[in-house]
Write a protein that holds these residues in place. Sequence first.
Motif, PDB file in Angstrom:
ATOM      1  N   MET A 124       0.669  -1.099  -0.089  1.00 56.46           N
ATOM      2  CA  MET A 124      -0.010   0.165   0.006  1.00 56.46           C
ATOM      3  C   MET A 124       0.772   1.367  -0.028  1.00 56.46           C
ATOM      4  O   MET A 124       0.366   2.376  -0.426  1.00 56.46           O
ATOM      5  N   PHE A 125       2.045   1.216   0.650  1.00 62.07           N
ATOM      6  CA  PHE A 125       2.810   2.195   0.593  1.00 62.07           C
ATOM      7  C   PHE A 125       4.221   1.729  -0.046  1.00 62.07           C
ATOM      8  O   PHE A 125       5.481   1.664   0.660  1.00 62.07           O
ATOM      9  N   PRO A 126       4.294   1.824  -1.392  1.00 66.30           N
ATOM     10  CA  PRO A 126       5.568   1.340  -1.720  1.00 66.30           C
ATOM     11  C   PRO A 126       6.801   2.237  -1.829  1.00 66.30           C
ATOM     12  O   PRO A 126       7.894   1.689  -1.817  1.00 66.30           O
ATOM     13  N   ASN A 127       6.588   3.652  -1.774  1.00 64.28           N
ATOM     14  CA  ASN A 127       7.716   4.347  -1.560  1.00 64.28           C
ATOM     15  C   ASN A 127       8.300   4.196  -0.208  1.00 64.28           C
ATOM     16  O   ASN A 127       9.493   4.143   0.052  1.00 64.28           O
ATOM     17  N   ILE A 128       7.618   3.809   0.912  1.00 63.39           N
ATOM     18  CA  ILE A 128       8.201   3.310   2.217  1.00 63.39           C
ATOM     19  C   ILE A 128       9.111   2.201   1.928  1.00 63.39           C
ATOM     20  O   ILE A 128      10.276   1.933   2.431  1.00 63.39           O
ATOM     21  N   ASP A 129       8.539   1.164   1.186  1.00 64.13           N
ATOM     22  CA  ASP A 129       9.325  -0.093   0.974  1.00 64.13           C
ATOM     23  C   ASP A 129      10.514   0.352   0.249  1.00 64.13           C
ATOM     24  O   ASP A 129      11.450  -0.225   0.434  1.00 64.13           O
ATOM     25  N   ALA A 130      10.376   1.147  -0.699  1.00 63.52           N
ATOM     26  CA  ALA A 130      11.323   1.373  -1.795  1.00 63.52           C
ATOM     27  C   ALA A 130      12.642   2.360  -0.840  1.00 63.52           C
ATOM     28  O   ALA A 130      13.838   1.907  -1.100  1.00 63.52           O
ATOM     29  N   GLU A 131      12.256   2.994   0.005  1.00 65.99           N
ATOM     30  CA  GLU A 131      13.464   3.633   0.865  1.00 65.99           C
ATOM     31  C   GLU A 131      13.944   2.814   1.920  1.00 65.99           C
ATOM     32  O   GLU A 131      15.175   2.792   1.904  1.00 65.99           O
ATOM     33  N   ARG A 132      13.169   1.864   2.298  1.00 71.52           N
ATOM     34  CA  ARG A 132      13.721   1.068   3.244  1.00 71.52           C
ATOM     35  C   ARG A 132      14.672   0.109   2.561  1.00 71.52           C
ATOM     36  O   ARG A 132      15.681  -0.213   3.057  1.00 71.52           O
ATOM     37  N   ALA A 133      14.396  -0.245   1.295  1.00 73.11           N
ATOM     38  CA  ALA A 133      15.436  -1.218   0.629  1.00 73.11           C
ATOM     39  C   ALA A 133      16.509  -0.435  -0.117  1.00 73.11           C
ATOM     40  O   ALA A 133      17.730  -1.053  -0.002  1.00 73.11           O
ATOM     41  N   SER A 167       1.025  -4.269   9.601  1.00 67.95           N
ATOM     42  CA  SER A 167      -0.384  -3.775   9.536  1.00 67.95           C
ATOM     43  C   SER A 167      -0.577  -2.423   8.947  1.00 67.95           C
ATOM     44  O   SER A 167      -1.506  -2.209   8.141  1.00 67.95           O
ATOM     45  N   TRP A 168       0.359  -1.735   9.266  1.00 58.97           N
ATOM     46  CA  TRP A 168       0.572  -0.213   8.383  1.00 58.97           C
ATOM     47  C   TRP A 168       0.757  -0.512   6.748  1.00 58.97           C
ATOM     48  O   TRP A 168      -0.087   0.061   6.021  1.00 58.97           O
ATOM     49  N   MET A 169       1.521  -1.329   6.756  1.00 58.38           N
ATOM     50  CA  MET A 169       1.827  -1.526   5.268  1.00 58.38           C
ATOM     51  C   MET A 169       1.148  -2.245   4.358  1.00 58.38           C
ATOM     52  O   MET A 169       0.812  -1.876   3.117  1.00 58.38           O
ATOM     53  N   ALA A 170       0.038  -3.005   5.175  1.00 53.25           N
ATOM     54  CA  ALA A 170      -1.144  -3.513   4.377  1.00 53.25           C
ATOM     55  C   ALA A 170      -2.215  -2.678   4.375  1.00 53.25           C
ATOM     56  O   ALA A 170      -3.170  -3.015   3.712  1.00 53.25           O
ATOM     57  N   GLY A 171      -2.086  -1.674   4.963  1.00 50.65           N
ATOM     58  CA  GLY A 171      -3.336  -0.612   5.139  1.00 50.65           C
ATOM     59  C   GLY A 171      -4.320  -1.090   6.131  1.00 50.65           C
ATOM     60  O   GLY A 171      -5.620  -0.355   5.926  1.00 50.65           O
TER      61      GLY A 171
END
Length: 67
Positions: free
Chosen positions: A1-10, A32-36
């Motif tokens: 749901m928040f691809p930019n958070i995952d992108a920056e983490r990676a 839970s946050w990332m799944a919305g």
Amino acid sequence: MFPNIDAERARLGMSRACLARQLGISYSTLKSWMAGKTEIPCSKIVEMSKLFNVSTDYLLGMDKPAS
């Protein structure tokens, strides 16, 4: 749901578990946050923006990263 958070983490080579620890939350809360399923508190969005050195708008998918 928040691809930019995952992108920056990676981009930083950080696992999801490591990000959760950095934010002082459980891994299940992060999931839970990332799944919305639950909302991310504003304070944690600001914390992540500082950690990743990007805007809160970018993290939420409302803006492009600064070049």
